[in-house]
Design a protein around this motif. Structure first.
Motif, PDB file in Angstrom:
ATOM      1  N   THR A  85      10.836   3.622   4.463  1.00 12.52           N
ATOM      2  CA  THR A  85      11.599   4.789   4.027  1.00 12.52           C
ATOM      3  C   THR A  85      10.571   5.748   3.477  1.00 12.52           C
ATOM      4  OG1 THR A  85      13.322   3.287   3.339  1.00 12.52           O
ATOM      5  CG2 THR A  85      13.500   5.558   2.549  1.00 12.52           C
ATOM      6  N   ILE A  86      10.453   6.894   4.124  1.00  8.27           N
ATOM      7  CA  ILE A  86       9.416   7.846   3.726  1.00  8.27           C
ATOM      8  C   ILE A  86       9.718   8.404   2.328  1.00  8.27           C
ATOM      9  CG2 ILE A  86       8.470  10.153   4.243  1.00  8.27           C
ATOM     10  CD1 ILE A  86       7.317   8.156   6.168  1.00  8.27           C
ATOM     11  N   VAL A  87       8.724   8.409   1.454  1.00  8.86           N
ATOM     12  CA  VAL A  87       8.819   9.120   0.178  1.00  8.86           C
ATOM     13  C   VAL A  87       8.676  10.607   0.544  1.00  8.86           C
ATOM     14  CG1 VAL A  87       7.711   9.520  -2.058  1.00  8.86           C
ATOM     15  CG2 VAL A  87       7.781   7.195  -1.088  1.00  8.86           C
ATOM     16  N   PRO A  88       9.693  11.428   0.258  1.00 11.79           N
ATOM     17  CA  PRO A  88       9.683  12.795   0.807  1.00 11.79           C
ATOM     18  C   PRO A  88       8.694  13.733   0.112  1.00 11.79           C
ATOM     19  CG  PRO A  88      11.633  12.470  -0.532  1.00 11.79           C
ATOM     20  CD  PRO A  88      10.918  11.132  -0.489  1.00 11.79           C
ATOM     21  N   LEU A  89       7.413  13.346   0.187  1.00 14.35           N
ATOM     22  CA  LEU A  89       6.337  14.162  -0.387  1.00 14.35           C
ATOM     23  C   LEU A  89       5.232  14.323   0.640  1.00 14.35           C
ATOM     24  CD1 LEU A  89       5.740  12.554  -3.918  1.00 14.35           C
ATOM     25  CD2 LEU A  89       6.812  14.785  -3.439  1.00 14.35           C
ATOM     26  N   PHE A 180       3.528   8.721   2.427  1.00 18.07           N
ATOM     27  CA  PHE A 180       3.680   7.307   2.099  1.00 18.07           C
ATOM     28  C   PHE A 180       5.137   6.898   2.281  1.00 18.07           C
ATOM     29  CE2 PHE A 180      -0.111   8.702  -0.030  1.00 18.07           C
ATOM     30  CZ  PHE A 180      -0.984   7.626   0.098  1.00 18.07           C
ATOM     31  N   GLY A 181       5.348   5.587   2.410  1.00 19.12           N
ATOM     32  CA  GLY A 181       6.713   5.087   2.530  1.00 19.12           C
ATOM     33  C   GLY A 181       6.857   3.770   1.809  1.00 19.12           C
ATOM     34  N   ARG A 182       8.115   3.357   1.647  1.00 19.52           N
ATOM     35  CA  ARG A 182       8.427   2.063   1.041  1.00 19.52           C
ATOM     36  C   ARG A 182       8.867   1.115   2.143  1.00 19.52           C
ATOM     37  NH1 ARG A 182      11.623   5.774  -1.747  1.00 19.52           N
ATOM     38  NH2 ARG A 182      10.703   6.376  -3.749  1.00 19.52           N
ATOM     39  N   THR A 183       8.243  -0.068   2.191  1.00 19.23           N
ATOM     40  CA  THR A 183       8.692  -1.102   3.129  1.00 19.23           C
ATOM     41  C   THR A 183       9.993  -1.684   2.595  1.00 19.23           C
ATOM     42  OG1 THR A 183       7.454  -2.786   1.952  1.00 19.23           O
ATOM     43  CG2 THR A 183       6.317  -1.697   3.782  1.00 19.23           C
ATOM     44  N   THR A 184      10.586  -2.570   3.372  1.00 18.55           N
ATOM     45  CA  THR A 184      11.860  -3.183   2.971  1.00 18.55           C
ATOM     46  C   THR A 184      11.764  -3.834   1.592  1.00 18.55           C
ATOM     47  OG1 THR A 184      12.259  -3.556   5.306  1.00 18.55           O
ATOM     48  CG2 THR A 184      13.699  -4.717   3.779  1.00 18.55           C
ATOM     49  N   ASP A 185      10.601  -4.421   1.284  1.00 14.82           N
ATOM     50  CA  ASP A 185      10.467  -5.070  -0.034  1.00 14.82           C
ATOM     51  C   ASP A 185       9.972  -4.105  -1.119  1.00 14.82           C
ATOM     52  OD1 ASP A 185       7.731  -4.795   0.284  1.00 14.82           O
ATOM     53  OD2 ASP A 185       7.328  -6.938   0.482  1.00 14.82           O
ATOM     54  N   GLY A 186       9.898  -2.806  -0.803  1.00 17.04           N
ATOM     55  CA  GLY A 186       9.576  -1.817  -1.830  1.00 17.04           C
ATOM     56  C   GLY A 186       8.106  -1.509  -2.008  1.00 17.04           C
ATOM     57  N   THR A 187       7.269  -2.140  -1.198  1.00 15.99           N
ATOM     58  CA  THR A 187       5.831  -1.876  -1.292  1.00 15.99           C
ATOM     59  C   THR A 187       5.512  -0.481  -0.751  1.00 15.99           C
ATOM     60  OG1 THR A 187       5.484  -4.216  -0.835  1.00 15.99           O
ATOM     61  CG2 THR A 187       3.547  -2.799  -0.677  1.00 15.99           C
ATOM     62  N   ILE A 188       4.650   0.234  -1.480  1.00 13.50           N
ATOM     63  CA  ILE A 188       4.203   1.563  -1.023  1.00 13.50           C
ATOM     64  C   ILE A 188       3.039   1.392  -0.047  1.00 13.50           C
ATOM     65  CG2 ILE A 188       3.025   3.688  -1.758  1.00 13.50           C
ATOM     66  CD1 ILE A 188       5.821   3.840  -2.717  1.00 13.50           C
ATOM     67  N   ILE A 189       3.195   1.972   1.152  1.00 11.64           N
ATOM     68  CA  ILE A 189       2.105   1.938   2.136  1.00 11.64           C
ATOM     69  C   ILE A 189       1.908   3.339   2.735  1.00 11.64           C
ATOM     70  CG2 ILE A 189       2.478  -0.506   2.689  1.00 11.64           C
ATOM     71  CD1 ILE A 189       3.768   0.333   5.326  1.00 11.64           C
ATOM     72  N   LEU A 190       0.710   3.566   3.267  1.00  7.61           N
ATOM     73  CA  LEU A 190       0.409   4.823   3.960  1.00  7.61           C
ATOM     74  C   LEU A 190       1.147   4.826   5.302  1.00  7.61           C
ATOM     75  CD1 LEU A 190      -1.403   7.408   4.081  1.00  7.61           C
ATOM     76  CD2 LEU A 190      -3.155   5.978   5.157  1.00  7.61           C
ATOM     77  N   ALA A 191       1.843   5.927   5.611  1.00  6.07           N
ATOM     78  CA  ALA A 191       2.599   6.012   6.871  1.00  6.07           C
ATOM     79  C   ALA A 191       2.211   7.286   7.609  1.00  6.07           C
ATOM     80  CB  ALA A 191       4.091   5.959   6.577  1.00  6.07           C
ATOM     81  N   ASP A 192       3.063   7.703   8.535  1.00  9.64           N
ATOM     82  CA  ASP A 192       2.872   8.921   9.330  1.00  9.64           C
ATOM     83  C   ASP A 192       1.520   8.922  10.047  1.00  9.64           C
ATOM     84  OD1 ASP A 192       4.418  11.227  10.148  1.00  9.64           O
ATOM     85  OD2 ASP A 192       2.811  12.406   9.259  1.00  9.64           O
ATOM     86  N   GLU A 193       0.702   9.956   9.921  1.00  2.00           N
ATOM     87  CA  GLU A 193      -0.518  10.053  10.716  1.00  2.00           C
ATOM     88  C   GLU A 193      -1.652  10.711   9.944  1.00  2.00           C
ATOM     89  OE1 GLU A 193       1.358  13.393  13.441  1.00  2.00           O
ATOM     90  OE2 GLU A 193      -0.817  13.512  13.679  1.00  2.00           O
ATOM     91  N   ILE A 194      -2.867  10.455  10.417  1.00  2.00           N
ATOM     92  CA  ILE A 194      -4.057  11.170   9.934  1.00  2.00           C
ATOM     93  C   ILE A 194      -4.778  11.646  11.188  1.00  2.00           C
ATOM     94  CG2 ILE A 194      -6.214  11.037   8.633  1.00  2.00           C
ATOM     95  CD1 ILE A 194      -5.135   8.676   7.103  1.00  2.00           C
ATOM     96  N   SER A 195      -4.827  12.945  11.395  1.00  2.47           N
ATOM     97  CA  SER A 195      -5.306  13.468  12.679  1.00  2.47           C
ATOM     98  C   SER A 195      -5.758  14.922  12.503  1.00  2.47           C
ATOM     99  CB  SER A 195      -4.157  13.422  13.687  1.00  2.47           C
ATOM    100  OG  SER A 195      -3.205  14.427  13.354  1.00  2.47           O
TER     101      SER A 195
END
Ligand code: ADP
Ligand code: UDP
Length: 236
Positions: A85-89, A180-195
């Motif tokens: 779930t993307i953190v909308p930032l 960044f986004g939250r995985t199902t268990d609530g962990t914050i991870i880097l998402a989307d893209e770097i380009s």
């Protein structure tokens, strides 16, 4: 891995479900937009470059302790990622003044910042992604203080790593945007893209722009710039 129904079509990518509840497939398009969708065009081959470069960066970042959504590159344009779930930032980190910061603060493009600057923009196309600070973020319940501390820590780690890594390839990392986004268990991870769509890359000696500013500002040589970044980083 089986591709299932399309969940979302954005400006630069499509997102698909898979037969695994926890995994999505992102598919990178050649479509380019700027100025909140006002300017539209195509950058031939961009989807391939961005997919391959983003995956390359994320694999490297995992090794320096930044957890990412990257799972597996499926083909030139498609990658298997962890569902979040993307953190909308939009988390922006800047080393050198450019773009909206130059305008806002009257700093000529190319002015080095004495330390990295982090900015947050609230991801909302209708509002034009307005800048927000920590107070707005907590008051609007966009994420918690603990989450923002993690996000800012990762953002600075991404910056420190990429600055160094790119310097070796004769590329100055001016600024970039990550999500960044939250995985199902609530962990914050880097998402989307770097380009090159989401970073400003300048040639270290000539300061030539090797990123989406060539499209935004009609500088020409857009495809060549994307191909040049890929050549320097992936050797092709
Ligand atoms: P936009 O939505 O700004 O047009 P894109 O075309 O890049 O952007 O669309 C990709 C969308 O997928 C973005 O909204 C992004 O936040 C979202 N996204 C990126 N990675 C993930 C992920 N791992 N899980 C869920 N959504 C993601
Ligand atoms: N950026 C992005 N998506 C956005 C806005 C900005 O990827 O919707 C990136 C942009 O490529 C640059 C950095 O974030 O690397 C800072 O952009 P800036 O705020 O200067 O905005 P811009 O000049 O694009 O309006």
């Amino acid at each position: 891995m089986e591709k299932r129904e399309q969940l979302y079509e954005g400006k630069a990518k499509k997102v698909f479900k898979t037969d695994d509840e926890e995994l999505y497939i992102v598919s990178y398009k050649d479509d380019a937009t700027a100025f909140n969708g006002l300017k539209k065009g195509t950058i031939v081959g961009k989807g391939v470059v961005n997919n391959r470069l983003s995956n390359h960066f994320m694999r490297l970042l995992e090794k320096v302790g930044v957890p990412t959504h990257y799972v597996e590159e499926l083909n030139d344009r498609e990658t298997l990622v962890k569902k979040v779930t993307i953190v909308p930032l939009e988390v922006i980190v800047r080393n050198i003044a450019a773009g909206s910061l130059s305008k806002r603060l009257g700093l000529p493009e190319g002015t080095p910042m004495k330390m990295p600057v982090i900015e947050y923009c609230y991801k909302d196309d209708d509002l034009g992604d307005p800048m927000v600070n920590e107070y707005h973020i907590f008051a609007m319940d966009i994420c918690t203080k603990e989450e923002l501390d993690i996000i800012a820590g990762y953002a600075l780690r991404v910056n420190a790593f990429l600055l160094d890594y790119l310097k070796d390839k004769q590329i100055e990392l001016v600024d970039f945007k990550i999500e960044f986004g939250r995985t199902t268990d609530g962990t914050i991870i880097l998402a989307d893209e770097i380009s090159p769509d989401t970073c400003r890359f300048w040639d270290s000696t000539t300061h030539e722009k090797l990123d989406k500013d060539r499209f935004r500002r009609d500088l020409g040589g857009v495809e060549d710039a994307y191909a040049e970044v890929m050549r320097r980083l992936l050797g092709e």
